[in-house]
Design a protein around this motif. Structure first.
Motif, PDB file in Angstrom:
ATOM      1  N   GLY A 117     -19.731  30.332   4.349  1.00 21.10           N
ATOM      2  CA  GLY A 117     -20.857  29.501   4.771  1.00 21.10           C
ATOM      3  C   GLY A 117     -21.427  28.708   3.597  1.00 21.10           C
ATOM      4  O   GLY A 117     -21.735  29.270   2.536  1.00 21.10           O
ATOM      5  N   ASN A 119     -23.760  25.948   4.429  1.00 24.38           N
ATOM      6  CA  ASN A 119     -25.076  25.599   4.975  1.00 24.38           C
ATOM      7  C   ASN A 119     -26.025  26.790   4.771  1.00 24.38           C
ATOM      8  O   ASN A 119     -25.737  27.914   5.233  1.00 24.38           O
ATOM      9  N   SER A 120     -27.149  26.541   4.100  1.00 29.90           N
ATOM     10  CA  SER A 120     -28.035  27.673   3.762  1.00 29.90           C
ATOM     11  C   SER A 120     -28.766  28.211   5.000  1.00 29.90           C
ATOM     12  O   SER A 120     -29.397  29.268   4.936  1.00 29.90           O
ATOM     13  N   PHE A 122     -27.093  29.253   7.499  1.00 29.07           N
ATOM     14  CA  PHE A 122     -26.140  30.189   8.112  1.00 29.07           C
ATOM     15  C   PHE A 122     -26.286  31.572   7.473  1.00 29.07           C
ATOM     16  O   PHE A 122     -26.733  31.689   6.325  1.00 29.07           O
ATOM     17  N   LYS A 181     -23.518  27.996  15.966  1.00 28.84           N
ATOM     18  CA  LYS A 181     -23.791  26.910  15.015  1.00 28.84           C
ATOM     19  C   LYS A 181     -22.725  25.827  15.181  1.00 28.84           C
ATOM     20  O   LYS A 181     -21.662  26.086  15.749  1.00 28.84           O
ATOM     21  N   GLY A 183     -20.825  22.540  12.835  1.00 27.80           N
ATOM     22  CA  GLY A 183     -20.804  21.930  11.511  1.00 27.80           C
ATOM     23  C   GLY A 183     -19.445  21.449  11.062  1.00 27.80           C
ATOM     24  O   GLY A 183     -18.451  21.536  11.780  1.00 27.80           O
ATOM     25  N   ALA A 203     -21.440  20.967  -0.578  1.00 27.20           N
ATOM     26  CA  ALA A 203     -22.762  20.992   0.078  1.00 27.20           C
ATOM     27  C   ALA A 203     -23.390  19.601   0.042  1.00 27.20           C
ATOM     28  O   ALA A 203     -23.917  19.109   1.043  1.00 27.20           O
ATOM     29  N   GLY A 206     -22.162  17.068   2.626  1.00 32.90           N
ATOM     30  CA  GLY A 206     -22.359  17.307   4.059  1.00 32.90           C
ATOM     31  C   GLY A 206     -21.483  18.339   4.723  1.00 32.90           C
ATOM     32  O   GLY A 206     -21.328  18.324   5.946  1.00 32.90           O
ATOM     33  N   ASN A 207     -20.909  19.249   3.945  1.00 35.23           N
ATOM     34  CA  ASN A 207     -20.055  20.280   4.553  1.00 35.23           C
ATOM     35  C   ASN A 207     -20.846  21.551   4.831  1.00 35.23           C
ATOM     36  O   ASN A 207     -21.723  21.922   4.054  1.00 35.23           O
ATOM     37  N   ASP A 208     -20.499  22.215   5.930  1.00 35.62           N
ATOM     38  CA  ASP A 208     -21.239  23.414   6.338  1.00 35.62           C
ATOM     39  C   ASP A 208     -20.475  24.705   6.088  1.00 35.62           C
ATOM     40  O   ASP A 208     -21.074  25.766   5.977  1.00 35.62           O
TER      41      ASP A 208
END
Ligand code: HPA
Length: 273
Positions: A117, A119-120, A122, A181, A183, A203, A206-208
């Motif tokens: 993960g 994306n913070s 997640f 979610k 992403g 990050a 734009g990557n999740d």
């Protein structure tokens, strides 16, 4: 120019002679998610080591079986055991399950994987529907393939995500009140996990989530005309996002915790197709 269909002609013929039925939906099970195959009715299992030329998975949590299975009357082709680029296989070898799915006339392909993960928002054990890929390194590899090279006119992943199957995944999540979610998945060839700086770069662009599979499978499947959905199980937070040191055991342990939720999501999706 590499013609994958020609290369695997004999293997495809052998499989065809062993198939008990024509499946409609194919599934590739990611790290630690292989147990799903045991939760549906198996009609016939073929160990991949009995198929001459089939690349054998060397990763813990990846059994080498192709199952012809059924769930609620739906006919499934399940790949328990993925072939990864980081194991040293060629890109075309990693794509064999997609080629087989196409050969059997599958309309739908559900890809699953374990991912880190980024994306913070997640947490480990979240499930993420992949709504786009960052797959630049894969696109370059695929230019050597007959049928894919020279397709400069359009983005090979333009038809991803496929509407009907993606809608089914989202409705399946709603049915189960699951906080699914969504992403962007960043594909890396591996073999090692990322450095914290690499994750910062991902990050910021734009990557999740990040992982070492799936993007090439989705891309190839789309070019063959399959409808594709891909789901990541967030098994760990990516390097530097959390203080915990990354290892494959954490990936396997989280996948085990997620098992039931994951199974319900996939089964409800299949029911809706
Ligand atoms: N990075 C890359 N691949 C992965 C990860 C990760 O953090 N977790 C599971 N697969």
């Amino acid at each position: 120019m590499l013609d994958i269909k020609f290369k695997y002609n004999d293997l495809l013929k052998k499989l065809e002679s062993e198939a008990p039925f024509q499946p409609e939906t194919a599934l590739i099970l990611g790290s630690g998610l292989g147990e799903f195959a045991n939760s549906v009715e198996t009609v016939k299992s073929i160990p991949t080591d009995t198929l001459k030329g089939y690349p054998q998975s060397t990763v813990q949590g990846h059994k080498g079986y192709i199952h012809f299975s059924e769930y609620k009357g739906k006919k499934l082709l399940i790949f328990q055991g993925r072939i990864h680029f980081y194991e040293g296989y060629k890109m075309y070898e990693c794509l064999l399950p997609v080629l087989i799915s196409n050969k059997f006339g599958c309309r739908y392909l559900i890809l699953t994987n374990a991912a880190g993960g980024i994306n913070s928002g997640f947490v480990p054990s979240d499930l993420m529907l992949i709504n786009s890929f960052n797959a630049i390194s894969v696109k370059k590899e695929l230019t050597q393939f007959k049928g894919i090279a020279n397709r400069r006119e359009k983005d090979l992943l333009l038809n991803y995500p496929s509407k009907k199957i993606t809608d089914a995944v989202i409705r399946a999540a709603v049915m189960d009140k699951l906080d699914l979610k969504e992403g962007v998945y960043y594909f890396t060839k591996g073999p090692s996990y990322e450095t914290p700086s690499e994750i910062q770069m991902m990050a910021k662009t734009g990557n999740d989530a990040v992982g070492m599979s799936t993007a090439h499978e989705a891309l190839y499947a789309i070019t063959l005309g399959l409808e594709v959905a891909a789901i990541s199980c967030i098994t760990n937070m990516a390097a530097g996002i959390s203080k915990i040191k990354l290892d494959h055991q954490e990936v396997m342990d989280t996948a085990e915790i997620v098992k039931d939720k994951f199974e319900r999501l996939i089964k409800n999706t299949i029911k809706l197709l």
